[in-house]
Design a protein around this motif. Sequence first.
Motif, PDB file in Angstrom:
ATOM      1  N   THR A  60       0.944  -1.140  -0.025  1.00 58.10           N
ATOM      2  CA  THR A  60      -0.105   0.111  -0.042  1.00 58.10           C
ATOM      3  C   THR A  60       0.949   1.386   0.015  1.00 58.10           C
ATOM      4  OG1 THR A  60      -0.166  -0.222   2.506  1.00 58.10           O
ATOM      5  CG2 THR A  60      -2.083  -1.162   1.116  1.00 58.10           C
ATOM      6  N   GLN A  79      -4.127   3.403 -11.024  1.00 52.74           N
ATOM      7  CA  GLN A  79      -5.009   2.315 -10.986  1.00 52.74           C
ATOM      8  C   GLN A  79      -5.504   1.570 -12.348  1.00 52.74           C
ATOM      9  OE1 GLN A  79      -7.460   4.981  -8.494  1.00 52.74           O
ATOM     10  NE2 GLN A  79      -7.923   3.111  -7.268  1.00 52.74           N
ATOM     11  N   TYR A 139     -17.046   2.001  -4.837  1.00 52.78           N
ATOM     12  CA  TYR A 139     -17.245   0.802  -3.858  1.00 52.78           C
ATOM     13  C   TYR A 139     -18.283   0.397  -4.445  1.00 52.78           C
ATOM     14  CZ  TYR A 139     -14.421   4.048  -0.905  1.00 52.78           C
ATOM     15  OH  TYR A 139     -13.466   4.955  -0.417  1.00 52.78           O
ATOM     16  N   HIS A 163     -11.971  -5.906  -2.548  1.00 53.49           N
ATOM     17  CA  HIS A 163     -11.049  -4.562  -2.881  1.00 53.49           C
ATOM     18  C   HIS A 163     -11.121  -3.845  -4.140  1.00 53.49           C
ATOM     19  CE1 HIS A 163      -7.855  -5.860   0.425  1.00 53.49           C
ATOM     20  NE2 HIS A 163      -8.980  -5.226   0.987  1.00 53.49           N
ATOM     21  N   ARG A 173      -8.436  -0.820  -4.671  1.00 51.44           N
ATOM     22  CA  ARG A 173      -7.906  -0.364  -3.416  1.00 51.44           C
ATOM     23  C   ARG A 173      -6.483  -0.813  -3.337  1.00 51.44           C
ATOM     24  NH1 ARG A 173     -10.960   3.368  -2.155  1.00 51.44           N
ATOM     25  NH2 ARG A 173     -11.263   3.050  -4.293  1.00 51.44           N
ATOM     26  N   HIS A 178      -6.505   4.428  -0.126  1.00 48.77           N
ATOM     27  CA  HIS A 178      -7.768   3.636  -0.451  1.00 48.77           C
ATOM     28  C   HIS A 178      -8.355   2.830   0.721  1.00 48.77           C
ATOM     29  CE1 HIS A 178      -5.945   3.885  -4.968  1.00 48.77           C
ATOM     30  NE2 HIS A 178      -6.533   4.770  -4.687  1.00 48.77           N
ATOM     31  N   TYR A 179      -7.566   2.252   1.406  1.00 44.01           N
ATOM     32  CA  TYR A 179      -7.821   1.383   2.425  1.00 44.01           C
ATOM     33  C   TYR A 179      -8.559   2.289   3.725  1.00 44.01           C
ATOM     34  CZ  TYR A 179      -5.429  -3.131   1.107  1.00 44.01           C
ATOM     35  OH  TYR A 179      -5.088  -4.020   0.535  1.00 44.01           O
ATOM     36  N   SER A 182     -12.288   2.845   2.634  1.00 48.00           N
ATOM     37  CA  SER A 182     -13.047   1.610   2.713  1.00 48.00           C
ATOM     38  C   SER A 182     -13.606   1.513   4.097  1.00 48.00           C
ATOM     39  CB  SER A 182     -12.403   0.276   2.232  1.00 48.00           C
ATOM     40  OG  SER A 182     -12.000   0.201   0.786  1.00 48.00           O
TER      41      SER A 182
END
Length: 298
Positions: A60, A79, A139, A163, A173, A178-179, A182
């Motif tokens: 990450t 991404q 999401y 993810h 993610r 990003h995490y 979430s």
Amino acid sequence: MKTLEDILRKRSSPALLIGNGINRYQNTNGSSSWESLLQQIARAQNLAFSQNQLKEMSNTEFFDILDLARPGDDRSDLQRKFCALMDSWQPKSHHSKIVGWARSRSAPVITVNFDENLSQAVRAKYHAPKARKGFTDYYPWTSYFAESEIATPRTSFAIWHAHGMKRYSRSIRLGLTHYMGSVQRARSWVYGKKGIRMNAKESLSNWPGANTWLDPLFFSPLLILGFGFGKDETFLRWLFLERARLHKIRPEWKQQAWYVTNKSSGNRDRSPFFKALGLQMIEAESYEEIYDNPAWLP
């Protein structure tokens, strides 16, 4: 001590939580690892890191560093670039056996992978209930792959992407930011006035995540394979902590969970962490015993 074969032959089938180990198995050139894909992006940006330097970064953090290293006028989408590197990936026979087992048992499948190897292995169709309130391609937690639309995520075969999925590059993610996004999205579903913890205290079962992959994660027995569960997995670690807290509030809701690992992976020292989360560790003698176990066949 139970073996993987014992669990696969149980009359009551667990949901599967599958990591990228399923893609790395029998991949001889190492191109199916997240580390390898990130390093390809780094080379494209003319960035070079030694192995010792890479050891000091989680995946990450590596992604976020690559993002920060772009020039100010660079509007490229990392991404999307990451997703493009998976275009050639194809399912193998063990993908078909494992997902076929889940389909025959009406078992949910949750994956942290972005590719569609699992759904392609059984030709599952994509279902995107966009009419449902709250759908976003950042999401897409209500979207899944299955033979037909389902009504009960915790007891129906469907493949969920926790993810993000390749077809929605913005959903991927990869970075720590990003995490955290979430966690922020799921936190109100856990702690809000209509969240899962309040429902547990009031003996209710309906909650905001009831039509997402979070429902089988909290309420189904789980078999975890191919997932490193490393320290950088902040989102999933938090969810499993909340799962354990939920079971403490309502012990009758508790479901078994097993973490499958290869003995050579050296995970025994992690057993106190897994035990606290309600996970039982299963050590296989080889990766073949995990991914090509005869018990996956009907």
